[in-house]
Design a protein around this motif. Structure first.
Motif, short mmCIF file in Angstrom:
data_model
loop_
_atom_site.label_atom_id
_atom_site.label_comp_id
_atom_site.label_asym_id
_atom_site.label_seq_id
_atom_site.Cartn_x
_atom_site.Cartn_y
_atom_site.Cartn_z
N LEU A 125 10.69 -22.16 19.69
CA LEU A 125 10.04 -21.48 18.58
C LEU A 125 10.93 -21.49 17.34
N VAL A 126 10.30 -21.38 16.19
CA VAL A 126 11.04 -21.22 14.94
C VAL A 126 10.80 -19.79 14.44
N TYR A 127 11.72 -19.31 13.64
CA TYR A 127 11.57 -17.92 13.20
C TYR A 127 11.28 -17.84 11.71
N ASP A 128 10.67 -16.74 11.33
CA ASP A 128 10.44 -16.46 9.90
C ASP A 128 10.67 -14.97 9.69
N PHE A 143 8.07 -15.16 15.34
CA PHE A 143 8.47 -16.37 16.07
C PHE A 143 7.23 -17.26 16.19
N ILE A 144 7.36 -18.45 15.65
CA ILE A 144 6.22 -19.33 15.45
C ILE A 144 6.35 -20.60 16.30
N CYS A 145 5.21 -21.03 16.90
CA CYS A 145 5.22 -22.28 17.66
C CYS A 145 4.58 -23.38 16.82
N GLU A 146 5.38 -24.37 16.48
CA GLU A 146 4.87 -25.50 15.69
C GLU A 146 3.92 -26.35 16.52
N ASN A 147 4.16 -26.33 17.83
CA ASN A 147 3.35 -27.16 18.74
C ASN A 147 1.96 -26.56 18.99
N CYS A 148 1.80 -25.29 18.68
CA CYS A 148 0.51 -24.62 18.84
C CYS A 148 -0.06 -24.31 17.46
N SER A 149 -0.15 -25.31 16.61
CA SER A 149 -0.70 -25.19 15.25
C SER A 149 -0.05 -24.06 14.44
N GLY A 154 5.01 -14.27 18.61
CA GLY A 154 5.56 -12.93 18.83
C GLY A 154 6.20 -12.41 17.57
N THR A 155 6.27 -11.09 17.44
CA THR A 155 6.85 -10.47 16.25
C THR A 155 7.74 -9.32 16.69
N ILE A 156 8.95 -9.28 16.14
CA ILE A 156 9.85 -8.16 16.43
C ILE A 156 10.03 -7.38 15.14
N THR A 157 9.66 -6.12 15.18
CA THR A 157 9.69 -5.28 13.99
C THR A 157 11.01 -4.51 13.91
N GLY A 158 11.53 -4.38 12.71
CA GLY A 158 12.73 -3.54 12.51
C GLY A 158 13.85 -4.26 11.79
#
Ligand SMILES: [Zn+2]
Length: 183
Positions: A125-128, A143-149, A154-158
């Protein structure tokens, strides 16, 4: 044997034993263990000299001193050894945390190479952590999956990326402490 020689030997041994105890109790001091080993070795040499030079030195006293030196040595030896031993949970290297698949390695008791993978396709995954709608909203890391468009998996808040990784590390530690990772 002169009074001062006995005192020197005794002080050396007492210092070695105390060093051993300190090393056992304070993990951060263990780096100095090899220094302490040199110290003990010079103590042994001193004892050896004492044994031959002062034959009047009573045997049982020597024996007691040797016993203390050995206790000090063993203490340091096991302190060093336990530092290099693999932790019991060294096989625990993967888990699903915050809906993401996390993998890591163990370096002693430290978690290294911690990163997350897509729960559906296992891609890295890549992060933003740059997107934030307003000043008042808490920082989040996606957290982003480039392979799934490019979908957010997932997102971690804080906080930003380092905070997110810290949160995952804390969760791994928690699961180890509570024994949850074994289920
Ligand atoms: Zn994916």
């Amino acid at each position: 044997m002169s009074e001062s020689s006995i005192k020197n030997i005794r002080n050396g041994v007492v210092a070695s034993v105390i060093a051993g105890i300190i090393l056992l109790l304070v993990p951060t001091v263990r780096g100095y263990a090899s220094l302490a080993l040199d110290w003990i070795w010079s103590g042994v040499i001193l004892l050896w000299d004492g044994l031959f030079e002062y034959y009047s030195f009573s045997g049982w006293f020597l024996l007691v001193i040797f016993a203390f030196a050995i206790v000090g040595f063993l203490t340091i030896f096991f302190a060093i050894k336990s530092n290099f031993d693999a932790p019991e949970h060294s096989e625990y290297k993967e888990d699903s945390i915050f809906n993401l698949k996390w993998r890591w390695r163990w370096s002693g008791h430290e978690i290294t190479n911690l990163w997350c993978f897509c729960p559906s396709c296992d891609a890295t995954l890549v992060y933003d952590d740059s997107s934030k709608n307003s000043f008042y909203e808490p920082t989040v890391t996606h957290f982003i999956c480039e392979n799934c468009s490019n979908t957010t998996k997932g997102t971690i808040t804080g906080g930003a990326k380092s905070y997110a990784l810290g949160a995952v590390r804390r969760e791994i530690d928690r699961r180890i402490r509570t024994g949850e990772h074994e289920h």
